[in-house]
Every structure is written in C-alpha cells, then in structure tokens.
Write a protein that holds these residues in place. Structure first.
Motif, PDB file in Angstrom:
ATOM      1  N   ASP A   1      -4.691   2.651   5.975  1.00 31.19           N
ATOM      2  CA  ASP A   1      -3.829   1.493   5.735  1.00 31.19           C
ATOM      3  C   ASP A   1      -3.086   1.717   4.421  1.00 31.19           C
ATOM      4  OD1 ASP A   1      -2.609  -0.966   5.372  1.00 31.19           O
ATOM      5  OD2 ASP A   1      -4.353  -2.122   5.996  1.00 31.19           O
ATOM      6  N   MET A   2      -1.779   1.854   4.524  1.00 29.08           N
ATOM      7  CA  MET A   2      -0.971   2.140   3.348  1.00 29.08           C
ATOM      8  C   MET A   2      -0.488   0.891   2.622  1.00 29.08           C
ATOM      9  SD  MET A   2      -1.198   5.358   3.121  1.00 29.08           S
ATOM     10  CE  MET A   2      -0.183   5.445   1.637  1.00 29.08           C
ATOM     11  N   HIS A   3      -1.106  -0.260   2.930  1.00 30.95           N
ATOM     12  CA  HIS A   3      -0.649  -1.484   2.258  1.00 30.95           C
ATOM     13  C   HIS A   3      -1.766  -2.523   2.217  1.00 30.95           C
ATOM     14  CE1 HIS A   3       3.002  -4.281   1.485  1.00 30.95           C
ATOM     15  NE2 HIS A   3       1.902  -4.812   0.942  1.00 30.95           N
ATOM     16  N   VAL A   4      -2.548  -2.494   1.145  1.00 32.70           N
ATOM     17  CA  VAL A   4      -3.583  -3.514   0.958  1.00 32.70           C
ATOM     18  C   VAL A   4      -3.543  -4.008  -0.489  1.00 32.70           C
ATOM     19  CG1 VAL A   4      -5.056  -2.387   2.676  1.00 32.70           C
ATOM     20  CG2 VAL A   4      -5.461  -1.967   0.257  1.00 32.70           C
TER      21      VAL A   4
ATOM     22  N   GLN B   1      -9.303   5.321   4.560  1.00 27.30           N
ATOM     23  CA  GLN B   1      -8.425   5.422   3.397  1.00 27.30           C
ATOM     24  C   GLN B   1      -7.543   4.176   3.353  1.00 27.30           C
ATOM     25  OE1 GLN B   1      -6.593   9.338   2.530  1.00 27.30           O
ATOM     26  NE2 GLN B   1      -7.503  10.080   4.430  1.00 27.30           N
ATOM     27  N   VAL B   2      -7.397   3.607   2.158  1.00 25.72           N
ATOM     28  CA  VAL B   2      -6.472   2.485   1.964  1.00 25.72           C
ATOM     29  C   VAL B   2      -5.690   2.713   0.683  1.00 25.72           C
ATOM     30  CG1 VAL B   2      -7.927   0.828   3.209  1.00 25.72           C
ATOM     31  CG2 VAL B   2      -8.156   1.034   0.724  1.00 25.72           C
ATOM     32  N   ALA B   3      -4.450   2.282   0.691  1.00 29.22           N
ATOM     33  CA  ALA B   3      -3.598   2.379  -0.491  1.00 29.22           C
ATOM     34  C   ALA B   3      -3.415   0.982  -1.064  1.00 29.22           C
ATOM     35  CB  ALA B   3      -2.244   2.991  -0.129  1.00 29.22           C
ATOM     36  N   CYS B   4      -3.794   0.813  -2.335  1.00 27.89           N
ATOM     37  CA  CYS B   4      -3.769  -0.531  -2.934  1.00 27.89           C
ATOM     38  C   CYS B   4      -2.520  -0.730  -3.776  1.00 27.89           C
ATOM     39  CB  CYS B   4      -5.030  -0.791  -3.743  1.00 27.89           C
ATOM     40  SG  CYS B   4      -5.313   0.301  -5.142  1.00 27.89           S
ATOM     41  N   MET B   5      -1.929  -1.896  -3.604  1.00 26.74           N
ATOM     42  CA  MET B   5      -0.692  -2.244  -4.288  1.00 26.74           C
ATOM     43  C   MET B   5      -0.935  -2.558  -5.767  1.00 26.74           C
ATOM     44  SD  MET B   5       1.881  -1.787  -2.500  1.00 26.74           S
ATOM     45  CE  MET B   5       2.385  -1.462  -0.801  1.00 26.74           C
ATOM     46  N   PRO B   6       0.104  -2.379  -6.597  1.00 22.42           N
ATOM     47  CA  PRO B   6      -0.100  -2.444  -8.047  1.00 22.42           C
ATOM     48  C   PRO B   6       0.019  -3.832  -8.666  1.00 22.42           C
ATOM     49  CG  PRO B   6       2.128  -1.727  -7.595  1.00 22.42           C
ATOM     50  CD  PRO B   6       1.450  -1.888  -6.251  1.00 22.42           C
ATOM     51  N   ASN B   7       0.267  -4.893  -7.863  1.00 19.04           N
ATOM     52  CA  ASN B   7       0.523  -6.203  -8.470  1.00 19.04           C
ATOM     53  C   ASN B   7      -0.768  -6.930  -8.832  1.00 19.04           C
ATOM     54  OD1 ASN B   7       0.043  -6.502  -5.677  1.00 19.04           O
ATOM     55  ND2 ASN B   7       1.243  -8.382  -5.558  1.00 19.04           N
ATOM     56  N   THR B   8      -1.590  -6.232  -9.627  1.00 17.83           N
ATOM     57  CA  THR B   8      -2.794  -6.788 -10.215  1.00 17.83           C
ATOM     58  C   THR B   8      -2.443  -7.301 -11.617  1.00 17.83           C
ATOM     59  OG1 THR B   8      -3.329  -4.530 -10.893  1.00 17.83           O
ATOM     60  CG2 THR B   8      -4.355  -5.334  -8.878  1.00 17.83           C
ATOM     61  N   ARG B   9      -3.465  -7.717 -12.382  1.00 21.19           N
ATOM     62  CA  ARG B   9      -3.232  -8.100 -13.774  1.00 21.19           C
ATOM     63  C   ARG B   9      -4.299  -7.446 -14.633  1.00 21.19           C
ATOM     64  NH1 ARG B   9       0.742  -8.994 -11.821  1.00 21.19           N
ATOM     65  NH2 ARG B   9       2.062 -10.865 -11.834  1.00 21.19           N
TER      66      ARG B   9
END
Length: 428
Positions: A58-61, A88-96
């Motif tokens: 999943d390229m968008h989690v 495999q998962v790709a995690c998005m960068p909009n964390t804090r």
C-alpha cells in the motif's frame, strides 16, 4: 529451520491459474516452490487449500506517528496492515513534526524495524513543514530512506515550487507523489460539489479542484522528466488526464482507493449529511466519476490500489460533518471488499489482475523488492481464504481508527496468514 507452507494453492500471476504447491521459506527468501516438499526440520503451516499471493503493498497510508499517536502509531498501523495482508506500506509525511528531515526518515524506519509488523517506507515532504514555501533537501531525504516525496494532505499550490521540486526529483530518480487539490477552488468544502451538496446545504469541493492540479503537474512532469504519481484519484476528468499523459509516453502513474471505486456521494445523501464517517478527501463523488475510476482501473490507466488509510479518534468523527476531519481507515479489509465486489460478485476482473494492482504494480512502479511469487523472491507472502464470508466489524480492528463507511458489509477474501521477509506477522 525454514518455514514450510503446505497444502496451499499458489496463484500464477501470469495466467491466473491456482496451482497446488508447497512453498518453502528460508531466511528472508522463497527457496522452493514445488508440488510436495518434505517437512524435514522446518516449521510447517497447513494452509488447508487457501490461496497464496504475493504480499500486498500500500503506497498510501497515514501512520500518524510522530505527533498524533492518539489516532495511530507505527506499531498499531503496521499490525492492521499485516492483518489485511500487507507486507509493505508507505507512510505519508503529514505528521507533527512533518517528515522533512533525514533524522525523521530514520526515526520512522528504525521504529518500524523495532515495533512494526511490516516494512514501512516513509515519504519525505516536498516542502519544509508542508508549507509550500521552501524545498526540503530531497537528496538527503532519499539517502536516508525516503521512498518518494509528497506533501500529501495539502497540494503544492505554487507552480514554480513544484516545477523546481520536479527538476530536482528527476535528477535523483525520486518519484513525486501529489495530493491534487487547488485550494482556491476547494476552499472550505467538505463533500463533492453538486446537487447533493446543495440539497444538504454543505459547501462542496468541485472535481475541477483535483483535475486542474493534475493537468498542471502533468505538464510540469513533461517538461522536467519527473515521475509523477497521482494519489487517490476520484474525478472522471482526472482519469482522462492520466490516460492522455500515458498515451503521450509520460512517466505518470496513479492510484485509486476502494472507496472511490465502490461508493458515491449518495451514502452522504442517505444520512442527510449526519455521519462524518462518510467524509473523506478527495470526497466521494458521482456515479459517473465512480464508473470512470473503475474503467481506469480495468484498462490500466490507474496502476494500483491504495487505501489512504487515515485513522481518527471516535470523538473527532462524531463532530458535525462540516468540522469533522477527512478520512477513512482501510488496511484491514481493502482486499476482501474489492475481491467480493469486483471479482466474485460482478466478474469485472480476474483474481490475478486484482492482485497485480495490490502487489505487483506498486512494486514495479516504485522499484521495490516485492510483488513476486517465485523461487529466489523476497518472502513477502499473503494467504487468503476466498470462501468464508465475514462481516467488516470495526470493533475487531487492530488499527486505533474505527472510521469507515464499509462497516457491516459481508465480504470474502480475508487474510489468514501474512509473512514479511520470512517472518509470520499475522495468523488468523
């Protein structure tokens, strides 16, 4: 000692045949696939005729860590992924803080290695703090392990900023993954703009907010030579634009979510806009848009399935529709939902083509080690039960999030075993 999977049916990804085979895993790789393999000293798992697939990617989690651990963590999100058959998962960068430094890339990777249940591939932000004002050090992010760059959650509004980002990314062979939203057109919308939004008195987000940004970025990709990947496509014109870009030979790829393939704004209308579990961005759109996304998936315009898994706390989703956060969870049931609707019920595509969208294509598009079922391949495997029907029950989720419009649906294709790099990470 190896791991021996006996009594399963291995999916041939070339012709779609289910072949009775045993699979032997030693270390991190598949070492043998044969009609019958002796147990010897191996750990044996009897698959009982269930189907062996390459591990899903999943390229968008959104794993929410760091900063939003009340919604999800790398541990809980990756455990949910393993339950859903993802390796495999790709995690998005909009964390804090936003994942915009090499140190934060390393934090995600090391936390996943220590606490996770699958391989976690972090995205690095395109702009610092996702503010759209200053480029990150894309080279340093890549060297620290960023799978690609994205400002997901917001679109890069400045054309000159995106142009420069693509120039740098193209020189480094780094994919540019876009959240396609013109904020001036989207404004404060909370659902699809149209007849339903007007009837409910809710501000709408037009499909043009998505397609206009995709059109811009396709032209920038044409000029710069960058690999452009379109997130969570939802609009009919957006699909046409990607189809055109591919016809021109551009390196443009796209993903679609289960909810944009199966649902429309009608479910919001049915609840009079009272249930924010139906709120997502991009929004659920019209039946014509849904059909366009489905056609795009079937004809190859859209390359892969991605969940856009976006967990929120229950109290957040109980807010009024206008003010509740956008997003659905999806990792634990994405494959069963689409297998049931697209393969079993409606015969729209064969099983092996659906699996290609879940595993093979993401690996190929993003140049990952995975998505294969062969001797010598990485031992990322998913075993599914295609016969048992179960209810999607949020109370059973491993994810902290419960926010889904699919609750209560009866589906088949549930994961019974997940193996990540030779290690069992989920077993029903």
């Amino acid at each position: 000692m190896g791991l021996l999977l006996k009594g399963g049916r291995v999916l041939n990804l070339e012709n779609g045949e289910l072949e009775a085979r045993d699979v032997l895993v030693e270390g991190r790789h598949i070492t043998r696939i044969a009609d019958s393999i002796e147990a010897d000293a191996h750990e044996v798992v009897d698959l009982g005729g269930h189907v062996v697939l390459p591990g899903f990617i999943d390229m968008h989690v959104h794993l929410r860590q760091p900063g939003f651990e009340g919604k999800e963590t790398i541990a809980t999100g990756s455990q949910a992924a393993a339950r859903g058959g993802y390796t495999q998962v790709a995690c998005m960068p909009n964390t804090r803080p936003v994942l915009d430094t090499p140190e934060l890339m390393k934090f995600v990777i090391e936390t996943a290695e220590r606490e996770g249940f699958c391989t976690v591939l972090p995205y690095g932000a395109i702009t610092k703090s996702e503010l759209g004002e200053e480029l990150t050090d894309i080279k340093a992010l890549r060297e620290a392990g960023a799978v690609a760059i994205s400002d997901d959650g917001v679109g890069v509004q400045s054309s000159s900023m995106m142009r420069e980002a693509m120039r740098v990314a193209a020189s480094l062979d780094v994919p540019v993954v876009i959240h396609s939203e013109d904020e001036d057109l989207a404004k404060d919308g909370c659902m699809n703009e149209g007849v339903v939004s007007k009837r409910l008195g809710l501000p709408g987000i037009p499909g043009l907010a998505e397609s206009a940004m995709i059109a811009r970025d396709i032209l920038l990709a044409q000029e710069t030579g960058a690999h452009l990947h379109v997130c969570h496509i939802s609009d009919a014109w957006s699909v046409e634009l990607v189809r055109w870009a591919k016809s021109m030979g551009l390196n443009v790829t796209a993903e679609v979510t289960p909810h944009h393939l199966l649902l429309t704004e009608a479910i919001i209308d049915a609840t009079d806009g009272a249930d924010a579990n139906m709120k997502v961005n991009p929004p659920l759109r019209t039946e014509a848009d849904r059909q366009a996304c489905l056609r795009g998936l079937l004809d190859g315009t859209i390359d892969m399935i991605a969940t856009d898994h976006a967990p929120h706390m229950e109290e957040e989703k109980k807010r009024p529709f206008r003010t509740a956060p956008f997003g659905f969870v999806g990792l634990e049931f994405a494959f069963p939902v689409l297998y049931t609707e697209l393969v079993e019920k409606n015969n729209l595509l064969p099983l092996h083509e659906l699996v290609q969208k879940f595993a093979t294509n993401p690996a190929q598009v993003f140049k990952l080690n995975g998505g294969r079922l062969a001797e010598g391949a990485l031992a990322d495997l998913t075993v599914v039960d295609l016969n048992t029907e179960r209810t999607i029950n949020p109370d059973e989720f491993y994810s902290k999030g419960r926010n889904t419009p699919f609750a209560g649906q009866q589906v088949k294709g549930w994961t019974v075993l997940t193996v990540n790099q030779g290690r069992i990470t989920y077993q029903a």
